[in-house]
Design a protein around this motif. Structure first.
Motif, short mmCIF file in Angstrom:
data_model
loop_
_atom_site.label_atom_id
_atom_site.label_comp_id
_atom_site.label_asym_id
_atom_site.label_seq_id
_atom_site.Cartn_x
_atom_site.Cartn_y
_atom_site.Cartn_z
N ASP A 116 0.82 -1.21 0.00
CA ASP A 116 0.00 0.00 0.00
C ASP A 116 0.85 1.26 0.00
O ASP A 116 0.33 2.36 0.13
CB ASP A 116 -0.95 0.01 1.21
N SER A 117 2.17 1.11 -0.12
CA SER A 117 3.08 2.26 -0.14
C SER A 117 3.95 2.23 -1.39
O SER A 117 4.22 1.16 -1.95
CB SER A 117 3.99 2.26 1.09
N TYR A 118 4.38 3.42 -1.82
CA TYR A 118 5.32 3.52 -2.93
C TYR A 118 6.73 3.51 -2.37
O TYR A 118 7.05 4.27 -1.45
CB TYR A 118 5.07 4.80 -3.73
N PHE A 119 7.60 2.65 -2.92
CA PHE A 119 8.99 2.54 -2.46
C PHE A 119 9.91 3.17 -3.49
O PHE A 119 9.99 2.73 -4.64
CB PHE A 119 9.35 1.07 -2.23
N ASP A 120 10.59 4.21 -3.04
CA ASP A 120 11.42 5.00 -3.95
C ASP A 120 12.81 4.37 -4.11
O ASP A 120 13.83 4.96 -3.76
CB ASP A 120 11.54 6.42 -3.39
N VAL A 121 12.82 3.15 -4.65
CA VAL A 121 14.07 2.46 -4.96
C VAL A 121 13.87 1.73 -6.29
O VAL A 121 12.75 1.45 -6.71
CB VAL A 121 14.44 1.44 -3.87
N ASP A 122 14.97 1.42 -6.94
CA ASP A 122 14.86 0.77 -8.25
C ASP A 122 14.62 -0.73 -8.08
O ASP A 122 14.71 -1.29 -6.99
CB ASP A 122 16.09 1.05 -9.12
N ASP A 123 14.33 -1.40 -9.19
CA ASP A 123 13.98 -2.81 -9.16
C ASP A 123 15.15 -3.69 -8.73
O ASP A 123 14.96 -4.74 -8.11
CB ASP A 123 13.50 -3.26 -10.55
N ASP A 124 16.38 -3.28 -9.05
CA ASP A 124 17.55 -4.06 -8.65
C ASP A 124 17.65 -4.16 -7.13
O ASP A 124 17.89 -5.25 -6.57
CB ASP A 124 18.84 -3.42 -9.20
N MET A 125 17.47 -3.03 -6.47
CA MET A 125 17.57 -3.01 -5.01
C MET A 125 16.47 -3.86 -4.38
O MET A 125 16.71 -4.64 -3.45
CB MET A 125 17.49 -1.58 -4.50
N LEU A 126 15.22 -3.72 -4.88
CA LEU A 126 14.12 -4.51 -4.35
C LEU A 126 14.32 -6.00 -4.60
O LEU A 126 13.97 -6.84 -3.76
CB LEU A 126 12.79 -4.06 -4.96
#
Length: 514
Positions: A116-126
């Motif tokens: 339910d939140s937007y995570f300000d990181v790129d796909d590599d980090m996630l």
């Protein structure tokens, strides 16, 4: 420096945020998934009520708590060491990034949709976050399913710490294929079943199997446990009628009694008619007004139902366990038997109960769930358990089992507030509670008590308020008269007569005479 994984637009560069959000939105539009938002940050109201039950203490999983400042420095080495041990049999050390990370990176856009939140990181980090936390979680779940008691289990069952099952399925599939060339999906299913069966606060009516739990259609661990609990039932529910608000006093009976008394003794009508008029007054509005005058909080923190000891001792209600689940809660009007499912309570049960309630409520608010079955059941248990003697009655009937003692269980349920959420239509459990209240309210002893409580005690409170105000006014007048030497002016002779004050040296009205 621990990186921040979630940011608001005001905390980052505007052009950078626009670029990232546009790319993220473009990716989401291309994702073909039916996964709803199912992992939430718990509202502050719940955290304030019991922080330990919702905020991770030892391990933070997923993007919400992976970099939690209080946990990160201690948990990073534990996660890496656990992941290294778990991955050793797969001999994948040199291929981990190429296989696990690259596969999970393809899932990241879909997994983002679960939060339910937007995570300000790129796909590599996630992808790295989910890879490390996924391997760690699989290892912990495997140990728990084998019967090991781990302190970290309380953390991994919390709403904010959930990892989407598709991450675990993909991670395990990649590892199995790397080792043997094929994947075994039954491993995760059997593991989840064993955990839910052994850790669920409610006992299942039968031994469940992986056929009862399709992990491909479930969202995460907490969701698996929730659906197994809610869907565990053996009998169909009967449809029940909702009771009238004032079943305590039957006005028709009172009118008939007044008529009979008038026929026997004509003079009795003059005394009984005022009583009938009093009963017909709008007492709901009057009592509500009194509560406002007294500053009472009209909010109800517990479900409106008597405690187990009151139902048993006063209402002569018999408690009996049902082999089913929360949808099998029932009240037999003929035998006055209250059927409740078996509740097994362990040291971590409060955390599980609270997070299941929180999860159901958050999914209900999102419109994903249409019922509040589990929440209503917990509200019911909070209502009938007020003290250790209530727990003792339920334990004697084998409705409550487990390691906690009676005082601990009473404290557990007294610490959970009634949920403010409501369904549009009365559920089966709500109707059952209404039937219990209707029966209990019609017990003669209870009817007399309710009558006194509603119509007599309420007025005594009003009288007390009025008397206090009058007394305060008299003290003010007394003080004024002492200053201005007003003798018997201002009507003090009448006051003395009303309050039977006959002497000039009375304790309340002692004035100097000039």
């Amino acid at each position: 420096m621990v990186p921040s994984i979630s940011s608001s637009p005001s905390s980052i560069d505007n052009p950078q945020w626009v670029f990232r959000i546009s790319k993220t939105f473009e990716t989401h539009l291309q994702v073909d998934t039916d996964l709803p938002i199912c992992i939430f940050q718990v509202p502050e109201t719940l955290i304030t009520e019991n922080r330990e039950s919702y905020v991770p203490k030892c391990i933070g999983l997923g993007p919400i708590h992976h970099f939690h400042t209080d946990l990160y420095s201690n948990q990073e080495q534990l996660k890496l060491a656990t992941a290294k041990t778990a991955l050793t049999p797969y001999k994948i050390a040199s291929h981990f990034e190429k296989t696990v990370i690259e596969n999970l990176k393809q899932l990241v856009p879909e997994v983002r949709c679960c939060y339910d939140s937007y995570f300000d990181v790129d796909d590599d980090m996630l992808a790295w976050v989910f890879a490390i936390d996924g391997v760690f979680l699989i290892d912990i779940l495997s140990k728990v399913s084998e019967g090991n008691s781990l302190e970290t289990f309380e953390d991994i069952v919390k709403v904010e710490n959930q990892i989407p099952l598709l991450v675990l399925i993909e991670t395990r599939s990649v590892l199995d294929k790397h080792l043997s060339g094929h994947c075994n999906n039954s491993f995760l299913s059997n593991m989840m079943v064993r955990i839910c069966e052994t850790r669920s606060p409610l006992k299942f009516s039968k031994r469940i199997s992986r056929l009862d739990l399709d992990i491909n259609n479930r969202f995460h661990l907490l969701d698996c446990m929730y659906h197994l609990i809610v869907n565990n039932n053996v009998n169909a529910k009967n449809q029940c009628l909702r009771p009238n608000f004032l079943d305590d006093v039957d006005l028709e009976d009172v009118e008939n009694a007044v008529q009979m008394a008038s026929d026997i003794c004509p003079g009795a009508s003059a005394f009984l008619q005022p009583l009938l008029i009093i009963l017909k007054l709008p007492w709901d509005k009057i009592i509500s007004l009194v509560k406002k005058m007294l500053g009472e909080n009209p909010a109800v923190l517990e479900i409106d139902i008597p405690s187990a000891s009151e139902l048993s001792n006063v209402g002569k209600v018999e408690f009996c366990m049902t082999p089913g689940g929360i949808r099998d809660v029932e009240f037999d009007d003929e035998t006055h038997t209250f059927y409740l499912p078996i509740l097994r309570l362990k040291p971590d049960s409060e955390v599980i109960l609270r997070n299941l309630v929180a999860y159901e409520g958050l999914m209900f608010k999102k419109g994903t769930f249409s019922n509040l079955d589990f929440t209503e059941y917990v509200d019911l248990m909070c209502g009938i358990i007020d003290s250790a003697k209530d727990v003792h009655i339920l334990r004697e009937k084998h409705i409550i089992e487990g390691e906690l003692d009676d005082d601990e269980i009473a404290k557990l349920f007294n610490g959970i507030s009634k949920s403010p959420l409501k369904t549009e239509e009365a559920s089966g459990l709500q109707q059952t509670v209404a039937r219990v209240n209707k029966y209990y309210g019609n017990v003669p002893r209870v009817k007399v008590y309710h009558f006194i409580k509603k119509y007599v005690l309420a007025w005594w409170k009003v009288i007390a308020v009025v008397f206090t105000l009058v007394n305060l006014m008299l003290l003010v007048v007394q003080g004024a008269c002492q200053v201005y030497e007003c003798n018997n002016g201002l009507g003090f002779g009448v006051v003395r007569l009303l309050f039977h004050v006959g002497t000039e040296k009375d304790l309340m009205f002692e004035f100097e005479r000039t």
